[in-house]
Design a protein around this motif. Structure first.
Motif, PDB file in Angstrom:
ATOM      1  N   ILE A 282       3.389 -19.374  52.794  1.00 57.55           N
ATOM      2  CA  ILE A 282       3.629 -20.561  51.975  1.00 57.55           C
ATOM      3  C   ILE A 282       2.674 -21.676  52.394  1.00 57.55           C
ATOM      4  N   ARG A 283       2.527 -21.889  53.674  1.00 58.20           N
ATOM      5  CA  ARG A 283       1.667 -22.960  54.179  1.00 58.20           C
ATOM      6  C   ARG A 283       0.195 -22.637  53.977  1.00 58.20           C
ATOM      7  N   ARG A 284      -0.147 -21.362  54.027  1.00 65.02           N
ATOM      8  CA  ARG A 284      -1.525 -20.971  53.710  1.00 65.02           C
ATOM      9  C   ARG A 284      -1.848 -21.280  52.244  1.00 65.02           C
ATOM     10  N   GLY A 285      -0.886 -21.024  51.370  1.00 69.31           N
ATOM     11  CA  GLY A 285      -1.094 -21.330  49.956  1.00 69.31           C
ATOM     12  C   GLY A 285      -1.307 -22.814  49.732  1.00 69.31           C
ATOM     13  N   ALA A 286      -0.504 -23.635  50.419  1.00 70.05           N
ATOM     14  CA  ALA A 286      -0.661 -25.085  50.298  1.00 70.05           C
ATOM     15  C   ALA A 286      -2.012 -25.527  50.853  1.00 70.05           C
ATOM     16  N   MET A 287      -2.443 -24.920  51.958  1.00 66.33           N
ATOM     17  CA  MET A 287      -3.740 -25.254  52.550  1.00 66.33           C
ATOM     18  C   MET A 287      -4.863 -24.922  51.577  1.00 66.33           C
ATOM     19  N   GLN A 288      -4.757 -23.768  50.941  1.00 68.49           N
ATOM     20  CA  GLN A 288      -5.783 -23.348  49.990  1.00 68.49           C
ATOM     21  C   GLN A 288      -5.831 -24.313  48.803  1.00 68.49           C
ATOM     22  N   GLU A 289      -4.666 -24.730  48.336  1.00 70.20           N
ATOM     23  CA  GLU A 289      -4.619 -25.660  47.203  1.00 70.20           C
ATOM     24  C   GLU A 289      -5.237 -27.000  47.565  1.00 70.20           C
ATOM     25  N   GLN A 290      -4.950 -27.485  48.773  1.00 71.09           N
ATOM     26  CA  GLN A 290      -5.496 -28.768  49.201  1.00 71.09           C
ATOM     27  C   GLN A 290      -7.009 -28.719  49.330  1.00 71.09           C
ATOM     28  N   LYS A 291      -7.526 -27.580  49.774  1.00 70.34           N
ATOM     29  CA  LYS A 291      -8.979 -27.443  49.925  1.00 70.34           C
ATOM     30  C   LYS A 291      -9.664 -27.127  48.604  1.00 70.34           C
TER      31      LYS A 291
ATOM     32  N   GLN B 192      -4.306 -21.063  61.531  1.00 66.39           N
ATOM     33  CA  GLN B 192      -4.124 -20.127  60.411  1.00 66.39           C
ATOM     34  C   GLN B 192      -3.364 -20.755  59.247  1.00 66.39           C
ATOM     35  N   ILE B 193      -2.505 -21.744  59.517  1.00 63.09           N
ATOM     36  CA  ILE B 193      -1.730 -22.365  58.433  1.00 63.09           C
ATOM     37  C   ILE B 193      -2.266 -23.756  58.070  1.00 63.09           C
ATOM     38  N   GLY B 194      -3.436 -24.102  58.602  1.00 65.63           N
ATOM     39  CA  GLY B 194      -4.089 -25.336  58.187  1.00 65.63           C
ATOM     40  C   GLY B 194      -3.688 -26.582  58.934  1.00 65.63           C
ATOM     41  N   PHE B 195      -2.883 -26.450  59.983  1.00 63.22           N
ATOM     42  CA  PHE B 195      -2.521 -27.629  60.772  1.00 63.22           C
ATOM     43  C   PHE B 195      -3.707 -28.118  61.598  1.00 63.22           C
ATOM     44  N   VAL B 196      -4.554 -27.189  62.039  1.00 63.24           N
ATOM     45  CA  VAL B 196      -5.743 -27.520  62.818  1.00 63.24           C
ATOM     46  C   VAL B 196      -6.953 -27.161  61.979  1.00 63.24           C
ATOM     47  N   GLU B 197      -7.823 -28.154  61.712  1.00 58.09           N
ATOM     48  CA  GLU B 197      -8.978 -27.902  60.852  1.00 58.09           C
ATOM     49  C   GLU B 197     -10.208 -27.484  61.642  1.00 58.09           C
ATOM     50  N   ALA B 198     -10.430 -28.106  62.782  1.00 57.64           N
ATOM     51  CA  ALA B 198     -11.618 -27.785  63.584  1.00 57.64           C
ATOM     52  C   ALA B 198     -11.306 -28.056  65.043  1.00 57.64           C
ATOM     53  N   TRP B 199     -11.700 -27.140  65.917  1.00 52.55           N
ATOM     54  CA  TRP B 199     -11.396 -27.265  67.336  1.00 52.55           C
ATOM     55  C   TRP B 199     -12.108 -28.463  67.948  1.00 52.55           C
TER      56      TRP B 199
ATOM     57  N   ILE C 148       6.044 -28.865  52.934  1.00 52.88           N
ATOM     58  CA  ILE C 148       4.660 -28.901  53.393  1.00 52.88           C
ATOM     59  C   ILE C 148       3.855 -29.964  52.662  1.00 52.88           C
ATOM     60  N   ALA C 149       4.028 -30.020  51.352  1.00 46.89           N
ATOM     61  CA  ALA C 149       3.250 -30.937  50.515  1.00 46.89           C
ATOM     62  C   ALA C 149       4.212 -31.786  49.678  1.00 46.89           C
ATOM     63  N   PRO C 150       4.800 -32.848  50.259  1.00 54.44           N
ATOM     64  CA  PRO C 150       5.840 -33.618  49.574  1.00 54.44           C
ATOM     65  C   PRO C 150       5.370 -34.371  48.332  1.00 54.44           C
ATOM     66  N   THR C 151       4.047 -34.430  48.092  1.00 49.11           N
ATOM     67  CA  THR C 151       3.549 -35.147  46.910  1.00 49.11           C
ATOM     68  C   THR C 151       3.226 -34.204  45.753  1.00 49.11           C
ATOM     69  N   MET C 152       3.534 -32.905  45.893  1.00 51.34           N
ATOM     70  CA  MET C 152       3.215 -31.954  44.833  1.00 51.34           C
ATOM     71  C   MET C 152       3.950 -32.308  43.541  1.00 51.34           C
TER      72      MET C 152
ATOM     73  N   GLU D 130       2.181 -28.434  39.444  1.00 48.74           N
ATOM     74  CA  GLU D 130       1.569 -27.706  40.551  1.00 48.74           C
ATOM     75  C   GLU D 130       2.557 -26.698  41.132  1.00 48.74           C
ATOM     76  N   LEU D 131       3.813 -27.097  41.242  1.00 44.17           N
ATOM     77  CA  LEU D 131       4.839 -26.171  41.727  1.00 44.17           C
ATOM     78  C   LEU D 131       4.974 -24.979  40.794  1.00 44.17           C
ATOM     79  N   ALA D 132       4.985 -25.267  39.483  1.00 46.53           N
ATOM     80  CA  ALA D 132       5.133 -24.193  38.491  1.00 46.53           C
ATOM     81  C   ALA D 132       4.001 -23.184  38.591  1.00 46.53           C
ATOM     82  N   GLU D 133       2.775 -23.693  38.711  1.00 51.48           N
ATOM     83  CA  GLU D 133       1.608 -22.805  38.805  1.00 51.48           C
ATOM     84  C   GLU D 133       1.645 -21.978  40.084  1.00 51.48           C
ATOM     85  N   GLN D 134       2.044 -22.623  41.196  1.00 53.99           N
ATOM     86  CA  GLN D 134       2.061 -21.937  42.494  1.00 53.99           C
ATOM     87  C   GLN D 134       3.138 -20.848  42.529  1.00 53.99           C
TER      88      GLN D 134
END
Length: 491
Positions: free
Chosen positions: A177-186, A355-362, A443-447, A451-455
């Motif tokens: 679920i969080r990977r999907g949200a990360m992909q949508e945000q990017k 892996q779930i987008g919490f960390v973008e770059a080390w 994960i994404a409280p502003t969706m 966007e929810l329907a499509e996801q």
């Protein structure tokens, strides 16, 4: 022959003792007076011990040339004979204004913990705290042992903890679920592969055996509230100290949900600024959301899990303060951290967060916080390394914001009480669509509904019906306008 020191280095020497510099006017008769400092340097970030400089006056008194090399040999022998494992420092003579001093340089060492043989590991292990040398606590010694063994606590097996199919499936589901949200945000077309139990094994979250699976400490942290100290304490205080509570919450359970709930807690308790851009009304938080999230993610990702303290998030009138157990890890200095160097205390958790987008770059976390504050025209953030913890202060705007009519305290009284009222709602049975909506809005409280329907793969009307039901149950609360507001998921 003694080396000569340039003027800039002389200024460094006479500036005084610091975390990494200590003076001795002469060689003490009792070698323990300086070997414990050598041990402390080896166990932390390295440092320099200078003989021939008065510690109080910083006067360069020098070492008698007739006994210079004898003194250097005595220092080398004392360190070799007293310290375990062996420490090999750089010992060199230098000349300043015609006087010779001895500079002993110790690098952060790898075979930790280092200790004085005469006292043993439990009582003879020292660390550097500010400009002083102090005995290491039992928790710190355990962490030093893991550093020396190059083992991350979160990858160790949690003996006796039962791994259930339900826990594995829930973790994989939540990560996807969080990977999907990360992909949508990017906004990338590349679809990330689904997380499976094979991934959990490869990432050392689980260990596969002939009899099934064994749980790492990371798996336990990601699926339960088994460890009592794995929690996030959040509070709002009146004024600029901890005298008066205005609101407080304590979040437990999987640490990724703790991160999300703590971020939402902060967002509920800071002001929202409203600006008119042409004919469009735009709303934004008074503090950068990216920086808030980064502070809380870093606190969990880099905390010392052998310390039974917990992550704390505190909101004051003038700042957001996030504290985590454990200082900078394995000899890393603050300057190195700001330059992008990273030494991971919890390698498994850090990888899962990535892996779930919490960390973008080390290695970019502290710099991202600083840059976000600069973009918001906020004061420079404060990074404080304490003996057993690390704290970040993100300062609020010193001038009142033109808000949408609510200060933090008014915001709590207007909508916060309603939030609290619904926190203790009885358990209800939700359908699959409602569970997905809850997961995604956590994960994404502003969706938006579309966007929810499509996801999820259903109609927008279906989403609206289920959101209405969740609101009636008190599991969803809407804050702000339909365009600029956000959803609060009530656990």
């Amino acid at each position: 022959m003694a080396r000569r020191i340039d003027q800039a280095t002389i200024q460094d020497v006479i500036r005084g003792e610091s975390k990494n510099v200590e003076f001795k006017e002469m060689l003490p008769d009792n070698s323990e007076k300086y070997t414990k400092t050598i041990v402390a340097y080896a166990n932390t970030q390295g440092g320099t011990l200078i003989f021939g400089v008065a510690d109080k006056t910083r006067e360069i008194v020098g070492i008698d040339e007739n006994v210079l090399f004898q003194t250097m040999d005595s220092i080398a022998n004392a360190i070799s004979d007293s310290c375990e494992p062996q420490i090999i420092p750089d010992i060199e003579p230098y000349t300043i204004d015609g006087k010779t001093i001895i500079i002993v340089t110790v690098s952060p060492e790898a075979m930790r913990p280092y200790y004085l043989k005469s006292k043993g590991k439990d009582k003879g292990t020292y660390i550097r705290v500010g400009a002083t040398t102090r005995p290491a606590s039992p928790e710190k010694i355990r962490e030093l042992e893991m550093e020396g063994a190059k083992v991350s606590w979160d990858e160790l097996i949690c003996v006796g903890y039962e791994v259930t199919e339900d826990a594995i499936e829930t973790l994989c589901h939540d990560m996807n679920i969080r990977r999907g949200a990360m992909q949508e945000q990017k906004e990338t077309a590349e679809k990330l592969p689904a997380v499976t139990r094979t991934n959990l094994v490869n990432w050392k979250v689980l260990k596969e055996t002939s009899d099934g699976y064994l749980a790492s400490n990371a798996f336990v942290l990601l699926t339960s509230d088994y460890f009592p100290y794995s929690k996030t304490q959040c509070a709002v205080f009146k004024g600029t100290d901890r005298s008066v509570f205005l609101d407080k919450r304590e979040y437990t359970g999987p640490i990724y949900t703790q991160v999300e709930e703590a971020v939402n807690f902060v967002l509920r308790n800071i002001r929202i600024e409203a600006k008119i851009d042409g004919l469009i009304r735009k709303e934004s938080y008074e503090l950068p959301v990216d920086a808030i999230r980064e502070m809380i993610v870093n606190a969990h990702c880099h905390r010392n899990l052998t310390d039974e303290s917990c992550v704390q998030v505190a909101i004051y009138d003038d700042r957001l303060e996030v504290s985590s157990p454990g200082g900078l890890y394995n000899g890393l200095t603050f300057d190195e951290a700001m330059q992008g160097h990273s030494r991971l205390r919890n390698r498994v958790i850090a990888n899962v967060f990535s892996q779930i987008g919490f960390v973008e770059a080390w290695g970019t976390g502290l710099r991202r916080i600083r840059n976000s504050a600069k973009e918001y025209n906020l004061p420079e953030p404060e990074f404080i390394e304490m003996p057993e913890s690390f704290r970040v202060n993100l300062f609020r705007s010193p001038s009142p914001m033109q808000s949408i009519g609510e200060t933090s305290e008014e915001h709590r009284s207007n909508i916060g009480d309603k939030s609290v009222e619904h926190r203790y709602i009885r358990e209800v049975e939700l359908n699959v669509t409602q569970l997905k909506i809850i997961d995604m809005l956590s994960i994404a409280p502003t969706m938006k509904g579309s966007e929810l329907a499509e996801q999820i793969g259903i109609s927008k009307r279906n989403v609206e019906v289920n959101i209405k039901k969740l609101k009636e149950l008190g599991l969803l609360i809407r804050h702000g306008s339909s365009r600029g507001g956000y959803w609060e998921v009530v656990k």
